[in-house]
Motif scaffolding. Structure first.
Motif, short mmCIF file in Angstrom:
data_model
loop_
_atom_site.label_atom_id
_atom_site.label_comp_id
_atom_site.label_asym_id
_atom_site.label_seq_id
_atom_site.Cartn_x
_atom_site.Cartn_y
_atom_site.Cartn_z
N LYS A 165 4.00 3.15 3.27
CA LYS A 165 5.40 2.46 3.70
C LYS A 165 5.00 0.89 3.90
O LYS A 165 5.93 0.07 3.20
N LEU A 166 3.96 0.56 4.42
CA LEU A 166 3.72 -0.90 4.61
C LEU A 166 3.20 -1.40 3.27
O LEU A 166 4.04 -2.35 2.77
N TYR A 167 2.53 -0.71 2.46
CA TYR A 167 1.96 -1.42 1.05
C TYR A 167 3.28 -1.26 0.38
O TYR A 167 3.51 -2.28 -0.59
N LYS A 168 4.26 -0.31 0.16
CA LYS A 168 5.31 -0.24 -0.89
C LYS A 168 6.44 -1.15 -0.06
O LYS A 168 6.88 -2.13 -1.29
N ASP A 169 6.48 -1.54 0.97
CA ASP A 169 7.36 -2.78 1.42
C ASP A 169 6.83 -4.05 0.91
O ASP A 169 7.53 -5.08 0.81
N LEU A 170 5.68 -4.25 0.77
CA LEU A 170 5.01 -5.53 0.28
C LEU A 170 4.96 -5.39 -1.21
O LEU A 170 4.40 -6.54 -1.68
N GLY A 171 5.49 -4.56 -1.91
CA GLY A 171 5.57 -4.61 -3.36
C GLY A 171 4.61 -3.93 -4.26
O GLY A 171 4.66 -3.79 -5.21
N PHE A 172 3.59 -3.06 -3.73
CA PHE A 172 2.70 -2.04 -4.21
C PHE A 172 3.81 -0.84 -4.76
O PHE A 172 4.66 -0.57 -4.18
N LYS A 173 3.09 -0.28 -5.92
CA LYS A 173 3.60 0.91 -6.13
C LYS A 173 2.50 1.92 -6.62
O LYS A 173 1.41 1.51 -6.79
N VAL A 174 2.79 3.03 -6.44
CA VAL A 174 1.76 3.91 -6.93
C VAL A 174 1.52 4.08 -8.57
O VAL A 174 2.58 4.42 -9.01
N VAL A 175 0.40 4.07 -8.70
CA VAL A 175 -0.03 4.17 -10.02
C VAL A 175 -0.69 5.33 -10.40
O VAL A 175 -0.91 5.56 -11.65
N GLN A 176 -1.23 5.91 -9.43
CA GLN A 176 -2.19 7.09 -9.71
C GLN A 176 -2.18 7.83 -8.46
O GLN A 176 -2.29 7.08 -7.23
N ALA A 177 -2.00 9.17 -8.45
CA ALA A 177 -2.00 10.03 -6.94
C ALA A 177 -3.05 10.92 -7.22
O ALA A 177 -2.99 11.88 -8.18
N GLN A 178 -3.88 11.01 -6.33
CA GLN A 178 -4.87 12.32 -6.11
C GLN A 178 -5.09 12.29 -4.56
O GLN A 178 -3.84 12.32 -4.03
N ASP A 179 -6.20 12.42 -4.14
CA ASP A 179 -6.68 12.64 -2.49
C ASP A 179 -6.10 11.71 -1.97
O ASP A 179 -5.78 11.54 -0.88
#
Length: 188
Positions: A165-179
């Motif tokens: 949530k913190l990362y996304k609130d600061l503008g990050f977006k998921v570009v790859q999802a694994q473990d």
């Protein structure tokens, strides 16, 4: 025995795939529509690997059934004195990428960003949930943008909802999802 999967295996493969983290719906659909998956079977499916090639990219998904408890890798607890000393030397050689934050002569947190990749972000438990993580992350993002003005990346545990949530609130977006989720700010 390792064998090709069949359609009857898909639900178990999806279950194994989502044991460690919450998969995105598109990831699950991609897995369900895969043309090639290998499964490891020993009185039931114990694991799988899905390899997908596209142009110059290779995408791998894996899952395994386990009853082991996953714990943090505190390698230094069993490391030799030589390994710890070597780690210390490497850290000192890369000191320009490491940042320490203090409050009242006490460590507040730390971060490391090298090649625009945030490799470490830590907040002392005493100072958590007080906004310091956000401040440390903002500082670290800015140092990363000095290294690469187009984007900064980091990896995060998919199960760490508060951090995501913190990362996304600061503008990050998921570009790859694994473990772990790979996130990016800026670029594509």
């Amino acid at each position: 025995m390792i064998r090709d999967y069949n359609q009857a295996d898909i639900e178990e493969i999806v279950r194994l795939h989502t044991l460690e983290y919450k998969a995105m719906p598109a990831e699950i659909e991609n897995l369900k529509s895969a043309s090639k998956i290998l499964v490891y079977e020993d009185r039931g499916i114990k694991g799988f690997i899905h390899l997908e090639m596209s142009g110059n990219h290779c995408y791998v998904e894996m899952g395994a059934a386990t009853s082991e408890l996953i714990i943090p890798d505190n390698w230094y607890l069993n490391a030799s004195k030589e390994a710890i000393e070597n780690n210390r030397k490497v850290s000192l050689e890369e000191k320009e990428y490491n940042y320490l934050f203090f409050k009242n002569n006490e460590i507040l947190g730390a971060s490391m960003v090298k090649n625009a990749e945030i490799e470490l972000l830590f907040v002392n438990i005493k100072y958590q949930r007080k906004g310091y993580g956000k401040k440390i992350l903002e500082y670290t993002i800015n140092r990363g943008l000095e290294q690469s003005p187009t984007s900064v990346n980091l990896n995060a545990l998919a199960s760490n909802e508060k951090a995501l949530k913190l990362y996304k609130d600061l503008g990050f977006k998921v570009v790859q999802a694994q473990d772990a989720r790979r996130l990016n700010i800026g670029g594509d």
